[in-house]
Design a protein around this motif. Sequence first.
Motif, PDB file in Angstrom:
ATOM      1  N   MET A 113       0.852  -1.173   0.000  1.00  0.00           N
ATOM      2  CA  MET A 113       0.000   0.000   0.000  1.00  0.00           C
ATOM      3  C   MET A 113       0.901   1.240   0.000  1.00  0.00           C
ATOM      4  O   MET A 113       1.778   1.374   0.834  1.00  0.00           O
ATOM      5  CB  MET A 113      -0.887  -0.030   1.257  1.00  0.00           C
ATOM      6  CG  MET A 113      -1.830   1.140   1.326  1.00  0.00           C
ATOM      7  SD  MET A 113      -2.923   1.217   2.796  1.00  0.00           S
ATOM      8  CE  MET A 113      -3.232  -0.447   3.268  1.00  0.00           C
ATOM      9  N   ASN A 114       0.666   2.124  -0.964  1.00  0.00           N
ATOM     10  CA  ASN A 114       1.417   3.373  -1.069  1.00  0.00           C
ATOM     11  C   ASN A 114       0.505   4.531  -0.675  1.00  0.00           C
ATOM     12  O   ASN A 114      -0.524   4.749  -1.303  1.00  0.00           O
ATOM     13  CB  ASN A 114       1.929   3.584  -2.496  1.00  0.00           C
ATOM     14  CG  ASN A 114       2.866   2.470  -2.923  1.00  0.00           C
ATOM     15  OD1 ASN A 114       3.545   1.863  -2.110  1.00  0.00           O
ATOM     16  ND2 ASN A 114       2.900   2.200  -4.215  1.00  0.00           N
ATOM     17  N   ILE A 115       0.922   5.271   0.369  1.00  0.00           N
ATOM     18  CA  ILE A 115       0.090   6.320   0.945  1.00  0.00           C
ATOM     19  C   ILE A 115       0.863   7.631   0.998  1.00  0.00           C
ATOM     20  O   ILE A 115       2.050   7.632   1.348  1.00  0.00           O
ATOM     21  CB  ILE A 115      -0.315   5.945   2.392  1.00  0.00           C
ATOM     22  CG1 ILE A 115      -1.060   4.613   2.437  1.00  0.00           C
ATOM     23  CG2 ILE A 115      -1.143   7.059   3.041  1.00  0.00           C
ATOM     24  CD1 ILE A 115      -1.192   4.038   3.838  1.00  0.00           C
ATOM     25  N   ILE A 116       0.188   8.731   0.688  1.00  0.00           N
ATOM     26  CA  ILE A 116       0.728  10.056   0.956  1.00  0.00           C
ATOM     27  C   ILE A 116      -0.076  10.622   2.118  1.00  0.00           C
ATOM     28  O   ILE A 116      -1.304  10.649   2.074  1.00  0.00           O
ATOM     29  CB  ILE A 116       0.604  11.001  -0.264  1.00  0.00           C
ATOM     30  CG1 ILE A 116       1.550  10.564  -1.375  1.00  0.00           C
ATOM     31  CG2 ILE A 116       0.891  12.455   0.154  1.00  0.00           C
ATOM     32  CD1 ILE A 116       1.410  11.371  -2.667  1.00  0.00           C
ATOM     33  N   LEU A 117       0.627  11.054   3.168  1.00  0.00           N
ATOM     34  CA  LEU A 117       0.002  11.772   4.283  1.00  0.00           C
ATOM     35  C   LEU A 117       0.271  13.239   4.039  1.00  0.00           C
ATOM     36  O   LEU A 117       1.422  13.645   3.910  1.00  0.00           O
ATOM     37  CB  LEU A 117       0.628  11.357   5.618  1.00  0.00           C
ATOM     38  CG  LEU A 117      -0.129  10.342   6.434  1.00  0.00           C
ATOM     39  CD1 LEU A 117       0.575  10.092   7.754  1.00  0.00           C
ATOM     40  CD2 LEU A 117      -1.558  10.720   6.679  1.00  0.00           C
ATOM     41  N   PHE A 118      -0.793  14.023   3.963  1.00  0.00           N
ATOM     42  CA  PHE A 118      -0.693  15.405   3.526  1.00  0.00           C
ATOM     43  C   PHE A 118      -1.336  16.341   4.526  1.00  0.00           C
ATOM     44  O   PHE A 118      -2.314  15.987   5.175  1.00  0.00           O
ATOM     45  CB  PHE A 118      -1.396  15.536   2.166  1.00  0.00           C
ATOM     46  CG  PHE A 118      -1.233  16.860   1.497  1.00  0.00           C
ATOM     47  CD1 PHE A 118      -0.083  17.156   0.783  1.00  0.00           C
ATOM     48  CD2 PHE A 118      -2.244  17.817   1.559  1.00  0.00           C
ATOM     49  CE1 PHE A 118       0.069  18.377   0.149  1.00  0.00           C
ATOM     50  CE2 PHE A 118      -2.099  19.040   0.932  1.00  0.00           C
ATOM     51  CZ  PHE A 118      -0.950  19.318   0.218  1.00  0.00           C
ATOM     52  N   GLY A 119      -0.796  17.530   4.624  1.00  0.00           N
ATOM     53  CA  GLY A 119      -1.380  18.549   5.474  1.00  0.00           C
ATOM     54  C   GLY A 119      -0.343  19.598   5.797  1.00  0.00           C
ATOM     55  O   GLY A 119       0.842  19.432   5.518  1.00  0.00           O
ATOM     56  N   PRO A 120      -0.780  20.697   6.395  1.00  0.00           N
ATOM     57  CA  PRO A 120       0.136  21.778   6.729  1.00  0.00           C
ATOM     58  C   PRO A 120       1.102  21.382   7.847  1.00  0.00           C
ATOM     59  O   PRO A 120       0.885  20.377   8.529  1.00  0.00           O
ATOM     60  CB  PRO A 120      -0.801  22.901   7.182  1.00  0.00           C
ATOM     61  CG  PRO A 120      -2.038  22.216   7.610  1.00  0.00           C
ATOM     62  CD  PRO A 120      -2.159  20.975   6.783  1.00  0.00           C
ATOM     63  N   PRO A 121       2.160  22.186   8.052  1.00  0.00           N
ATOM     64  CA  PRO A 121       3.049  21.937   9.189  1.00  0.00           C
ATOM     65  C   PRO A 121       2.225  21.909  10.477  1.00  0.00           C
ATOM     66  O   PRO A 121       1.340  22.735  10.661  1.00  0.00           O
ATOM     67  CB  PRO A 121       3.989  23.156   9.183  1.00  0.00           C
ATOM     68  CG  PRO A 121       3.919  23.713   7.795  1.00  0.00           C
ATOM     69  CD  PRO A 121       2.542  23.387   7.291  1.00  0.00           C
ATOM     70  N   GLY A 122       2.497  20.920  11.325  1.00  0.00           N
ATOM     71  CA  GLY A 122       1.788  20.819  12.599  1.00  0.00           C
ATOM     72  C   GLY A 122       0.497  20.020  12.544  1.00  0.00           C
ATOM     73  O   GLY A 122      -0.168  19.857  13.561  1.00  0.00           O
ATOM     74  N   ALA A 123       0.144  19.479  11.372  1.00  0.00           N
ATOM     75  CA  ALA A 123      -1.117  18.738  11.240  1.00  0.00           C
ATOM     76  C   ALA A 123      -1.061  17.351  11.882  1.00  0.00           C
ATOM     77  O   ALA A 123      -2.093  16.748  12.126  1.00  0.00           O
ATOM     78  CB  ALA A 123      -1.515  18.607   9.769  1.00  0.00           C
ATOM     79  N   GLY A 124       0.149  16.857  12.146  1.00  0.00           N
ATOM     80  CA  GLY A 124       0.273  15.529  12.765  1.00  0.00           C
ATOM     81  C   GLY A 124       0.691  14.444  11.793  1.00  0.00           C
ATOM     82  O   GLY A 124       0.547  13.258  12.095  1.00  0.00           O
ATOM     83  N   LYS A 125       1.223  14.820  10.641  1.00  0.00           N
ATOM     84  CA  LYS A 125       1.614  13.830   9.636  1.00  0.00           C
ATOM     85  C   LYS A 125       2.636  12.824  10.181  1.00  0.00           C
ATOM     86  O   LYS A 125       2.472  11.627  10.018  1.00  0.00           O
ATOM     87  CB  LYS A 125       2.192  14.516   8.385  1.00  0.00           C
ATOM     88  CG  LYS A 125       1.223  15.422   7.671  1.00  0.00           C
ATOM     89  CD  LYS A 125       1.849  16.097   6.466  1.00  0.00           C
ATOM     90  CE  LYS A 125       2.993  17.008   6.782  1.00  0.00           C
ATOM     91  NZ  LYS A 125       2.673  18.234   7.524  1.00  0.00           N
ATOM     92  N   GLY A 126       3.678  13.325  10.827  1.00  0.00           N
ATOM     93  CA  GLY A 126       4.730  12.447  11.340  1.00  0.00           C
ATOM     94  C   GLY A 126       4.219  11.479  12.383  1.00  0.00           C
ATOM     95  O   GLY A 126       4.532  10.287  12.359  1.00  0.00           O
ATOM     96  N   THR A 127       3.410  11.983  13.289  1.00  0.00           N
ATOM     97  CA  THR A 127       2.831  11.152  14.359  1.00  0.00           C
ATOM     98  C   THR A 127       1.965  10.051  13.756  1.00  0.00           C
ATOM     99  O   THR A 127       2.084   8.872  14.122  1.00  0.00           O
ATOM    100  CB  THR A 127       1.970  12.029  15.304  1.00  0.00           C
ATOM    101  OG1 THR A 127       2.810  13.033  15.859  1.00  0.00           O
ATOM    102  CG2 THR A 127       1.322  11.212  16.401  1.00  0.00           C
ATOM    103  N   GLN A 128       1.090  10.426  12.815  1.00  0.00           N
ATOM    104  CA  GLN A 128       0.189   9.446  12.212  1.00  0.00           C
ATOM    105  C   GLN A 128       0.944   8.475  11.303  1.00  0.00           C
ATOM    106  O   GLN A 128       0.607   7.292  11.237  1.00  0.00           O
ATOM    107  CB  GLN A 128      -0.936  10.160  11.459  1.00  0.00           C
ATOM    108  CG  GLN A 128      -1.871  10.950  12.366  1.00  0.00           C
ATOM    109  CD  GLN A 128      -2.539  10.097  13.438  1.00  0.00           C
ATOM    110  OE1 GLN A 128      -2.830   8.925  13.243  1.00  0.00           O
ATOM    111  NE2 GLN A 128      -2.782  10.700  14.596  1.00  0.00           N
TER     112      GLN A 128
END
Length: 184
Positions: free
Chosen positions: A1-16
């Motif tokens: 599964m290839n996923i892009i996690l997207f959002g502004p800085p501070g949205a929680g991308k790294g955590t998720q």
Amino acid sequence: MNIILFGPPGAGKGTQAKKLQDEFNIPQLSTGDIFRAAIKNETPLGLKVKSILDNGELVPDETVVDLVADELSKEKYDDGYILDGFPRTVAQAEAFDEYLKDNDDTLDAFISLSVPEEELVKRILSRGEGRADDTEEKVKTRLKVYRKETKPVLDHYQKQGKVHEVNGLGTIDEIFNRIKSTLK
């Protein structure tokens, strides 16, 4: 599964991304982590990137695309990956689409985390990474750059029917459960 996690800085991308990595047993590729390691190790790329980031600007597309393509060529990404912080511009998205086509691969999901700006500023200022651009003024500059240069990436993938909007407010687990529901 290839996923892009997207959002502004501070949205929680790294955590998720880390939670998704554990749940689905696929590696996370964070351009931010690669850049931070290069900065910490004071590599030529790291020094170049530090100077750019200290001014609240984005790293040039060509540098980022080369870095990601090189990293994705490693065997550990053969069964899928989670991209966190890439692509950040339409040019990067188009280059990534070409990369996928050239490698007979596909993007399975584009998860966009939605978080109000006031919350983003609060999160960034409280996370204490010690970045030179973690002042309220610099954070607002980063968010402005995001809106201008990065948000159009969302439109690019919406045209492909890949975007799944996820509410990025709540506890880490609440947000994670929303993402998992979206991926099912």
